[in-house]
Design an enzyme around this catalytic site. Structure first.
Site, PDB file in Angstrom:
ATOM      1  N   HIS A 154     -32.186  31.134 -69.899  1.00 45.80           N
ATOM      2  CA  HIS A 154     -32.405  30.170 -68.914  1.00 45.80           C
ATOM      3  C   HIS A 154     -31.943  28.594 -68.632  1.00 45.80           C
ATOM      4  O   HIS A 154     -32.796  27.374 -68.949  1.00 45.80           O
ATOM      5  CB  HIS A 154     -33.949  29.681 -69.104  1.00 45.80           C
ATOM      6  CG  HIS A 154     -34.272  30.950 -68.446  1.00 45.80           C
ATOM      7  ND1 HIS A 154     -35.726  31.936 -68.917  1.00 45.80           N
ATOM      8  CD2 HIS A 154     -33.669  32.403 -68.269  1.00 45.80           C
ATOM      9  CE1 HIS A 154     -36.162  33.124 -68.294  1.00 45.80           C
ATOM     10  NE2 HIS A 154     -34.724  33.697 -68.500  1.00 45.80           N
TER      11      HIS A 154
HETATM   12  C1  LIG Z   1     -28.386  37.917 -71.116  1.00 47.08           C
HETATM   13  C2  LIG Z   1     -29.331  37.291 -69.897  1.00 47.08           C
HETATM   14  C3  LIG Z   1     -31.003  37.962 -69.533  1.00 47.08           C
HETATM   15  C4  LIG Z   1     -32.045  37.119 -68.841  1.00 47.08           C
HETATM   16  N1  LIG Z   1     -32.891  37.986 -67.941  1.00 47.08           N
HETATM   17  C5  LIG Z   1     -33.429  37.154 -67.284  1.00 47.08           C
HETATM   18  C6  LIG Z   1     -34.567  38.111 -67.221  1.00 47.08           C
HETATM   19  O1  LIG Z   1     -35.370  38.624 -67.513  1.00 47.08           O
HETATM   20  N2  LIG Z   1     -35.656  37.494 -65.967  1.00 47.08           N
HETATM   21  C7  LIG Z   1     -35.023  36.247 -65.076  1.00 47.08           C
HETATM   22  O2  LIG Z   1     -36.235  35.693 -64.456  1.00 47.08           O
HETATM   23  N3  LIG Z   1     -33.980  35.587 -65.368  1.00 47.08           N
HETATM   24  C8  LIG Z   1     -33.271  36.270 -67.067  1.00 47.08           C
HETATM   25  N4  LIG Z   1     -31.991  35.509 -66.967  1.00 47.08           N
HETATM   26  C9  LIG Z   1     -31.308  34.772 -65.815  1.00 47.08           C
HETATM   27  C10 LIG Z   1     -31.192  34.203 -64.733  1.00 47.08           C
HETATM   28  O3  LIG Z   1     -30.108  35.289 -64.956  1.00 47.08           O
HETATM   29  C11 LIG Z   1     -30.541  33.495 -64.032  1.00 47.08           C
HETATM   30  O4  LIG Z   1     -31.344  32.665 -64.628  1.00 47.08           O
HETATM   31  C12 LIG Z   1     -30.547  33.656 -62.546  1.00 47.08           C
HETATM   32  O5  LIG Z   1     -28.803  34.327 -62.707  1.00 47.08           O
HETATM   33  C13 LIG Z   1     -29.159  32.219 -62.511  1.00 47.08           C
HETATM   34  O6  LIG Z   1     -28.427  32.380 -61.240  1.00 47.08           O
HETATM   35  P1  LIG Z   1     -27.704  31.183 -60.383  1.00 47.08           P
HETATM   36  O7  LIG Z   1     -27.491  31.540 -59.185  1.00 47.08           O
HETATM   37  O8  LIG Z   1     -27.645  29.746 -60.629  1.00 47.08           O
HETATM   38  O9  LIG Z   1     -25.877  31.591 -61.822  1.00 47.08           O
HETATM   39  P2  LIG Z   1     -25.334  32.802 -62.019  1.00 47.08           P
HETATM   40  O10 LIG Z   1     -26.892  34.768 -61.621  1.00 47.08           O
HETATM   41  O11 LIG Z   1     -24.887  32.434 -62.993  1.00 47.08           O
HETATM   42  O12 LIG Z   1     -24.214  33.077 -60.635  1.00 47.08           O
HETATM   43  C14 LIG Z   1     -22.925  32.150 -60.743  1.00 47.08           C
HETATM   44  C15 LIG Z   1     -21.847  32.944 -59.956  1.00 47.08           C
HETATM   45  O13 LIG Z   1     -20.916  32.063 -59.594  1.00 47.08           O
HETATM   46  C16 LIG Z   1     -19.903  32.596 -60.173  1.00 47.08           C
HETATM   47  N5  LIG Z   1     -19.164  31.600 -60.810  1.00 47.08           N
HETATM   48  C17 LIG Z   1     -18.859  30.315 -61.591  1.00 47.08           C
HETATM   49  N6  LIG Z   1     -17.542  29.953 -61.720  1.00 47.08           N
HETATM   50  C18 LIG Z   1     -17.366  29.976 -59.965  1.00 47.08           C
HETATM   51  C19 LIG Z   1     -15.860  29.878 -59.330  1.00 47.08           C
HETATM   52  N7  LIG Z   1     -15.457  28.713 -60.304  1.00 47.08           N
HETATM   53  N8  LIG Z   1     -15.978  30.135 -58.186  1.00 47.08           N
HETATM   54  C20 LIG Z   1     -16.648  30.928 -57.846  1.00 47.08           C
HETATM   55  N9  LIG Z   1     -17.585  31.436 -58.542  1.00 47.08           N
HETATM   56  C21 LIG Z   1     -17.998  31.103 -59.696  1.00 47.08           C
HETATM   57  C22 LIG Z   1     -20.543  33.407 -61.111  1.00 47.08           C
HETATM   58  O14 LIG Z   1     -19.449  34.437 -61.356  1.00 47.08           O
HETATM   59  C23 LIG Z   1     -21.512  33.860 -60.577  1.00 47.08           C
HETATM   60  O15 LIG Z   1     -21.619  35.377 -59.670  1.00 47.08           O
HETATM   61  C24 LIG Z   1     -31.201  36.187 -67.800  1.00 47.08           C
HETATM   62  C25 LIG Z   1     -29.706  35.221 -68.125  1.00 47.08           C
HETATM   63  C26 LIG Z   1     -28.896  36.180 -69.494  1.00 47.08           C
HETATM   64  C27 LIG Z   1     -27.172  35.249 -69.482  1.00 47.08           C
END
Ligand SMILES: Cc1cc2nc3c(=O)[nH]c(=O)nc-3n(C[C@H](O)[C@H](O)[C@H](O)COP(=O)(O)OP(=O)(O)OC[C@H]3O[C@@H](n4cnc5c(N)ncnc54)[C@H](O)[C@@H]3O)c2cc1C
Length: 98
Positions: free
Chosen positions: A33
């Site tokens: 997280h």
């Molecule tokens: C192994 C694991 C298990 C998890 N389990 C849970 C759970 O059970 N329950 C829960 O609530 N949370 C869980 N989480 C946490 C949750 O998945 C994240 O907090 C959430 O996905 C964050 O969302 P985000 O949109 O901030 O980032 P992300 O989901 O990481 O999205 C970022 C996106 O940006 C894209 N990106 C990156 N750089 C670039 C670029 N330069 N140009 C274009 N696109 C780009 C990436 O490809 C990705 O699609 C888990 C995380 C992990 C790693």
């Protein structure tokens, strides 16, 4: 259990503030997280815009003010929904530059 217990496992060296802080720094982790690298109040404004940068909003876990205690997926979805509402509202009132 006495036969298998050999001593303390992962505990602070003591109970002073410094020892507790050192322990938290050594063993603390965000698990899966990571958040807050672009937090509201530091980088991003409450309406998710970035002061000084036009036509940009940040809508992901990075805007959380601190790492939250629970899971991050649902709150991240909520941030995205809120961003959509803010953008729709800005377009409706003619304030949008995005
Ligand atoms: C192994 C694991 C298990 C998890 N389990 C849970 C759970 O059970 N329950 C829960 O609530 N949370 C869980 N989480 C946490 C949750 O998945 C994240 O907090 C959430 O996905 C964050 O969302 P985000 O949109 O901030 O980032 P992300 O989901 O990481 O999205 C970022 C996106 O940006 C894209 N990106 C990156 N750089 C670039 C670029 N330069 N140009 C274009 N696109 C780009 C990436 O490809 C990705 O699609 C888990 C995380 C992990 C790693």
């Amino acid at each position: 259990m006495k036969q298998v217990i050999t001593g303390d496992h992962v505990v602070p060296a003591g109970a002073t503030d410094e020892e507790l802080l050192a322990f938290a720094r050594r063993v603390g982790q965000t698990l899966y997280h990571p958040t807050s690298s672009c937090s509201i109040g530091h980088v991003v404004a409450p309406d998710l815009t970035v002061p000084g940068v036009e036509a940009l909003r940040v809508a992901d876990a990075s805007v959380m003010p601190t790492v939250i205690r629970g899971n991050t997926n649902a709150p991240t979805i909520m941030i995205g929904e809120k961003a959509a509402d803010l953008i729709k509202q800005a377009h409706a009132t003619g304030e949008a530059n995005e």
